[in-house]
Scaffold this active site. Structure first.
Site, PDB file in Angstrom:
ATOM      1  N   GLU A   8       5.557  -4.678   4.319  1.00 19.41           N
ATOM      2  CA  GLU A   8       6.409  -3.756   5.076  1.00 19.41           C
ATOM      3  C   GLU A   8       7.538  -4.500   5.797  1.00 19.41           C
ATOM      4  O   GLU A   8       8.650  -4.008   5.879  1.00 19.41           O
ATOM      5  CB  GLU A   8       5.583  -2.942   6.086  1.00 19.41           C
ATOM      6  CG  GLU A   8       4.648  -1.929   5.447  1.00 19.41           C
ATOM      7  CD  GLU A   8       5.351  -0.828   4.650  1.00 19.41           C
ATOM      8  OE1 GLU A   8       6.570  -0.671   4.791  1.00 19.41           O
ATOM      9  OE2 GLU A   8       4.665  -0.152   3.862  1.00 19.41           O
ATOM     10  N   TYR A  43       7.592   2.164  13.061  1.00 18.64           N
ATOM     11  CA  TYR A  43       7.431   2.371  11.613  1.00 18.64           C
ATOM     12  C   TYR A  43       6.347   1.443  11.046  1.00 18.64           C
ATOM     13  O   TYR A  43       5.422   1.873  10.374  1.00 18.64           O
ATOM     14  CB  TYR A  43       8.758   2.136  10.856  1.00 18.64           C
ATOM     15  CG  TYR A  43       8.504   2.024   9.386  1.00 18.64           C
ATOM     16  CD1 TYR A  43       8.242   3.158   8.638  1.00 18.64           C
ATOM     17  CD2 TYR A  43       8.413   0.779   8.755  1.00 18.64           C
ATOM     18  CE1 TYR A  43       7.915   3.078   7.292  1.00 18.64           C
ATOM     19  CE2 TYR A  43       8.090   0.678   7.419  1.00 18.64           C
ATOM     20  CZ  TYR A  43       7.850   1.838   6.698  1.00 18.64           C
ATOM     21  OH  TYR A  43       7.502   1.738   5.371  1.00 18.64           O
ATOM     22  N   THR A  95      15.401  -4.731   2.583  1.00 17.41           N
ATOM     23  CA  THR A  95      15.429  -5.407   1.284  1.00 17.41           C
ATOM     24  C   THR A  95      14.819  -4.484   0.222  1.00 17.41           C
ATOM     25  O   THR A  95      13.839  -3.799   0.491  1.00 17.41           O
ATOM     26  CB  THR A  95      14.638  -6.733   1.348  1.00 17.41           C
ATOM     27  OG1 THR A  95      15.072  -7.461   2.504  1.00 17.41           O
ATOM     28  CG2 THR A  95      14.889  -7.590   0.130  1.00 17.41           C
ATOM     29  N   CYS A 133      16.766  17.106  -6.866  1.00 15.22           N
ATOM     30  CA  CYS A 133      15.969  18.248  -6.408  1.00 15.22           C
ATOM     31  C   CYS A 133      15.154  18.862  -7.544  1.00 15.22           C
ATOM     32  O   CYS A 133      14.086  19.422  -7.316  1.00 15.22           O
ATOM     33  CB  CYS A 133      16.860  19.299  -5.763  1.00 15.22           C
ATOM     34  SG  CYS A 133      17.749  18.669  -4.329  1.00 15.22           S
ATOM     35  N   TYR A 139      17.864 -11.817   7.216  1.00 16.21           N
ATOM     36  CA  TYR A 139      17.242 -11.353   8.467  1.00 16.21           C
ATOM     37  C   TYR A 139      16.036 -12.234   8.812  1.00 16.21           C
ATOM     38  O   TYR A 139      14.887 -11.779   8.822  1.00 16.21           O
ATOM     39  CB  TYR A 139      16.822  -9.885   8.376  1.00 16.21           C
ATOM     40  CG  TYR A 139      17.962  -8.962   8.065  1.00 16.21           C
ATOM     41  CD1 TYR A 139      18.785  -8.494   9.078  1.00 16.21           C
ATOM     42  CD2 TYR A 139      18.229  -8.582   6.760  1.00 16.21           C
ATOM     43  CE1 TYR A 139      19.848  -7.648   8.801  1.00 16.21           C
ATOM     44  CE2 TYR A 139      19.305  -7.746   6.462  1.00 16.21           C
ATOM     45  CZ  TYR A 139      20.101  -7.283   7.489  1.00 16.21           C
ATOM     46  OH  TYR A 139      21.145  -6.454   7.204  1.00 16.21           O
ATOM     47  N   CYS A 142      12.331  23.128   0.751  1.00 12.92           N
ATOM     48  CA  CYS A 142      13.393  22.324   1.373  1.00 12.92           C
ATOM     49  C   CYS A 142      14.556  23.213   1.802  1.00 12.92           C
ATOM     50  O   CYS A 142      15.238  23.820   0.978  1.00 12.92           O
ATOM     51  CB  CYS A 142      13.869  21.260   0.392  1.00 12.92           C
ATOM     52  SG  CYS A 142      15.166  20.238   1.092  1.00 12.92           S
ATOM     53  N   ASP A 177      10.605   5.721   8.636  1.00 11.65           N
ATOM     54  CA  ASP A 177      11.766   4.824   8.583  1.00 11.65           C
ATOM     55  C   ASP A 177      13.001   5.640   8.192  1.00 11.65           C
ATOM     56  O   ASP A 177      12.941   6.877   8.119  1.00 11.65           O
ATOM     57  CB  ASP A 177      11.517   3.660   7.611  1.00 11.65           C
ATOM     58  CG  ASP A 177      11.441   4.115   6.166  1.00 11.65           C
ATOM     59  OD1 ASP A 177      11.481   5.342   5.908  1.00 11.65           O
ATOM     60  OD2 ASP A 177      11.364   3.250   5.277  1.00 11.65           O
TER      61      ASP A 177
HETATM   62  N1  ADE Z   1       9.557   0.812   1.481  1.00 12.15           N
HETATM   63  C1  ADE Z   1       9.015   0.607   2.680  1.00 12.15           C
HETATM   64  N2  ADE Z   1       7.673   0.602   2.610  1.00 12.15           N
HETATM   65  C2  ADE Z   1       7.358   0.785   1.306  1.00 12.15           C
HETATM   66  C3  ADE Z   1       6.151   0.852   0.593  1.00 12.15           C
HETATM   67  N3  ADE Z   1       4.979   0.707   1.197  1.00 12.15           N
HETATM   68  N4  ADE Z   1       6.218   1.057  -0.730  1.00 12.15           N
HETATM   69  C4  ADE Z   1       7.406   1.188  -1.332  1.00 12.15           C
HETATM   70  N5  ADE Z   1       8.572   1.138  -0.728  1.00 12.15           N
HETATM   71  C5  ADE Z   1       8.562   0.921   0.595  1.00 12.15           C
END
Ligand code: ADE
Length: 369
Positions: free
Chosen positions: A56, A139, A62, A219, A101, A228, A157
């Site tokens: 994560e 997050y 990225t 969609c 980062y 939605c 996120d």
């Molecule tokens: N982007 C952020 N967390 C993710 C996850 N667990 N799987 C795929 N994309 C992600």
């Protein structure tokens, strides 16, 4: 083409729903869709807390495809929290080299040390305790809590905010903390207690594969299409709303490839600020002539064999853009440089690849070494 979920709810009825009821109703189709469409990703195979955490953090800012090889190598080299806590800084930066980062990696190590001191080398299975660790915001705490520990905590996120604000046709600015908090509370109040990790990952996945930014969300493939509100009202192009960002500051820099005796000069950056403690090719703000460059680098003119202009390059950080030009300075001999922690020094060209984490900002010139 009619889809299985077209039968769920007619659009006219969906229009009457509150945001909470709307989210409640999409749980079934969303989880079903996730079961069918989830990508096989390395961190999903065995979602242990350490693996979820590292993935994560890498996935912030990225792309998934870029993260995969970094994640696999990181797990091979530092397979447990304790290995991370004990890793040397240069080794850690080398494992992170190219992901950018770099404070993310520094915080990982700080948090790993705390986990060793306070939690016996594991991550705590508690949302509040996770939140207190360096580099872990709401997050990431929610992702670890739900995916690794099965706790019903939200993982919201930017991508999930896009999905949620479209589903509810919210025109609130998703960059505001208060808006994020509201959506987190909303998700927490409806998420299934027994499948919290899948639920969060399904929202992440639908945001990555279907409810994509800009261009057009797909969609026609979306399990939440009939629920939605942005789709119903033709607002997917306008939602999510984001206040325009402040323009980045542009910095002109000259980057030097100083070469002598099969070696190249590098320098360790200061411990604070942009790219802290990483290595770099010597560089200066502004555009420099050859004689200014020699003077500024402390190289007597008599040492210069040849100077060569190198192509321009650009690197974008979050708040700054470097617009670079390069200058290769080939020397007859190693110049009489003083030694010091942040002063430039020479390394063999082969050593550069192995021992010294050089950020991507320099990759255009590193290639020319
Ligand atoms: N982007 C952020 N967390 C993710 C996850 N667990 N799987 C795929 N994309 C992600």
């Amino acid at each position: 083409m009619e889809r299985w979920y077209d039968k769920l709810l007619p659009l006219s009825d969906a229009g009457e729903l509150s945001p909470r009821e709307r989210l409640r109703q999409l749980e079934g189709p969303l989880l079903f869709w996730y079961g069918e469409n989830a990508r096989e990703l390395p961190w999903r195979q065995s979602p242990e807390p350490y693996r979820v955490w590292i993935s994560e953090i890498m996935l912030q800012q990225t792309r998934v495809e870029a993260v995969k090889p970094y994640f696999e190598r990181f797990m091979r080299e530092l397979p447990a929290v304790r290995d991370l806590a004990e890793a040397g800084d240069d080794r850690l930066m080398k494992l992170w080299e190219g992901l950018g980062y770099y404070s993310r990696a520094r915080n990982l190590k700080k948090a790993a040390i705390i986990a060793c001191e306070n939690y016996g080398g594991d991550l705590p299975g508690d949302y509040g305790a996770l939140l207190k660790l360096p580099g872990i915001g709401s997050y990431t705490a929610g992702a670890i809590a739900s995916i690794a520990f099965g706790l019903a905590e939200p993982a919201v996120d930017g991508n999930v905010l896009r999905v949620l604000s479209r589903v509810t046709a919210s025109r609130e600015d998703i960059q505001k903390q208060a808006v994020k908090r509201e959506f987190e509370n909303l998700v927490r109040s409806v998420m299934p207690k027994d499948r919290a990790g899948d639920y969060n990952q399904a929202l992440i996945e639908v945001g990555a594969l279907v409810c994509v930014p800009n261009g057009g969300p797909k969609c026609g493939e979306c399990p939440m299409a009939t629920l939605c509100l942005a789709r119903e009202r033709g607002l997917t192009g306008e939602i999510p709303v984001k206040a325009p960002k402040k323009a980045r500051r542009i910095e002109e820099r000259t980057v030097f490839l100083v070469e002598a005796d099969g070696k190249v000069a590098i320098r360790k950056r200061e411990g604070k600020g942009l790219l802290a403690s990483l290595y770099e090719l010597p560089n200066r703000e502004g555009q420099m002539s050859v004689s200014q460059a020699l003077e500024s680098l402390g190289i007597p003119e008599a040492f210069l064999l040849e100077a060569e202009e190198l192509p321009e390059a650009k690197h974008i950080f979050s708040h700054v853009e470097w617009h670079m030009r390069g200058l290769r300075l080939r020397l007859r001999d190693l110049p009489p440089w003083q030694k010091g922690e942040h002063l430039p020094f020479f390394v063999d060209k082969e050593e550069l690849a192995e021992g010294y984490p050089l950020p991507n900002a320099f990759s255009a010139y590193r290639k020319l070494v």
